[in-house]
Write an enzyme that holds these catalytic residues in place. Structure first.
Site, PDB file in Angstrom:
ATOM      1  N   ASP A 417       7.325  49.650  16.953  1.00 16.28           N
ATOM      2  CA  ASP A 417       6.530  51.245  16.947  1.00 16.28           C
ATOM      3  C   ASP A 417       7.006  51.588  15.930  1.00 16.28           C
ATOM      4  O   ASP A 417       8.118  52.538  16.278  1.00 16.28           O
ATOM      5  CB  ASP A 417       5.782  51.880  17.980  1.00 16.28           C
ATOM      6  N   HIS A 418       7.138  50.868  14.685  1.00 12.32           N
ATOM      7  CA  HIS A 418       8.727  51.764  13.804  1.00 12.32           C
ATOM      8  C   HIS A 418       8.433  53.500  13.394  1.00 12.32           C
ATOM      9  O   HIS A 418       9.195  54.070  13.011  1.00 12.32           O
ATOM     10  CB  HIS A 418       8.354  51.526  12.180  1.00 12.32           C
TER      11      HIS A 418
END
Length: 446
Positions: A417-418
């Site tokens: 998850d950036h």
């Protein structure tokens, strides 16, 4: 206690609202005891066996096999006083109550034998509210109303769209049969009269008959684990911005160590798989990059860092994909991890994973290598920030000290998850996992 007790469907995991009846283990007339398994249900999390909270005799099964029931709806009636000494009224069991006996006792391994609550939280709806019939009050006699003659029928008004089109009765009937609006046509006959040919040209082409595939298709309702998995994957894919990185690793030293340990006394009788080594590498690498083990809390606008690792293992089962967790995997030795993974896989395949083991994971491994697949782009499990795909281990040419030699090689793919994990952190974590699998001795330095 009333003579007849109705047992409502409990909430076997936080937030569940319904379940499907899979199997009844009792029938009317059967004697039951406290904690005896009476029914197996399937929720959105897993299959769960429900124990009986009373001793008595089954009088009625209120729900059929295959039926989906809302939490709180009674599913069985039990006569708790077959001798007939108790009063006859029927009572529902308290939705949030618990039963006595073995429920609540500690089991081997520290687990608590318990249903996770009976029914939804206080205040939550359990059954659809039934509308009460309107109350009709008695009225005083009323004099009959005078008879009013019915109004004359209204004259027929031509359909909108202009003047009545010119067409002979047979043509009008044809247009009606074919669904053609005569107002939309321009007649080609003398004086603008609409002809049969005008109507036939205006007819829309009949749709082609659908292919007869009914005998070669099956339709299966989407429910239970499959429905929950589908919704979770959609929510994750369209909420968390996914980034996936790949790494090819020479795991020959890891496989050599595995062969030595399998022949050692310490690992006798243990199913030591490559997945156990991968799991150990993941929990060690997470110490150096805690971001992959964190959670994005959108409600509070916070990132929650966790000082424990509840390792999820994606498992394919007859009911669909489930992700049971190994609790506190970071505190386990390699042997303990191997034993935990073996037990987890067995219970998942049998559909017996406890609901408590299906929630609150922190990071997940999906072992696509068992299917002979090299890698993929896995979707992050909702509530987590990273998932690692572990590919098949193959004999491949590899350069060692300037020479091309055959080695044991696999591919790793990390999706993260950036919002939580930057590229540098994701790359560092993936590189650490690869290093620990290509040279297990490095673990001594962590």
């Amino acid at each position: 206690m009333p003579k007849y007790q109705r047992f409502p469907l409990p909430d076997t995991a936080e937030g569940l609202t319904e379940a499907e009846i899979l199997t009844w283990h009792v029938k009317p007339g059967d004697a039951v005891t406290v904690n005896q398994i009476i029914v197996e249900i399937e929720t959105a999390k897993a299959a769960v066996e429900l124990p009986c909270p009373w001793e008595g005799v089954v009088t009625e099964l209120l729900v059929e096999i295959g039926q989906t029931v809302e939490v709180g709806v009674p599913i069985i009636t039990i006569d708790t006083d077959p001798s007939g000494s108790a009063p006859a009224p029927v009572a529902d069991a308290p939705v949030n109550g618990t039963s006595s006996g073995k429920i609540g006792e500690e089991m081997p391994g520290g687990r608590i034998a318990t249903l996770v609550g009976y029914g939804p939280k206080a205040g939550a709806a359990t059954r659809r509210t039934r509308k009460a019939p309107p109350v009709v009050a008695a009225a005083a006699p009323v004099a009959p109303a005078p008879v009013v003659p019915a109004p004359a029928p209204a004259p027929v008004v031509p359909a909108p769209g202009g003047p009545v089109p010119l067409a002979k009765p047979p043509v009008r009937k044809l247009a009606k049969d074919l669904g053609v609006d005569l107002h939309a046509l321009t007649g080609s006959g003398p004086g603008g009269v609409i002809t049969r040919e005008d109507v036939e040209r205006a007819q829309a082409p009949a749709p082609a008959p659908a292919p007869d595939t009914g005998a070669r298709e099956r339709r299966v309702p989407v429910k239970g684990v499959r429905r929950a998995t589908a919704q979770a994957m959609v929510d994750s894919a369209f909420t968390a911005p996914h980034v996936t990185e790949f790494l090819t690793v020479d795991v020959t030293p890891m496989m050599e160590l595995r062969a030595r340990l399998k022949n050692s006394r310490e690992f006798g009788g243990v199913k030591l798989t490559p997945l156990a080594f991968c799991a150990k590498a993941v929990v060690l690498a997470a110490r150096r990059t805690p971001d992959v083990n964190a959670t994005w809390d959108a409600a509070t606008g916070e990132i929650v860092y966790k000082d424990y690792v509840h390792l999820g293992i994606a498992a394919a089962t007859p009911r669909g994909l489930v992700v049971p967790k190994v609790r506190d995997a970071d505190r386990m030795s390699l042997r303990e991890l191997a034993e935990a993974l073996d037990a987890l896989a067995t219970t998942a395949r049998e559909g017996r994973t406890p609901p408590a083991d299906m929630v609150n994971g922190t990071i997940t491994i999906t072992n696509v290598g068992v299917f002979g697949v090299d890698t993929g782009t896995p979707i992050i499990n909702p509530g987590e920030s990273a998932i690692l795909a572990f590919g098949a281990i193959r004999d491949m040419p590899w350069v060692v000290d300037g020479q091309v030699v055959p080695r044991k090689v696999c591919q790793l793919a990390l999706s993260f998850d950036h919002r939580v994990v930057d590229g540098q952190q994701g790359s560092q974590f993936l590189a650490d996992v690869g290093t620990l699998m290509s040279d297990p001795a490095v673990a001594l330095t962590y």
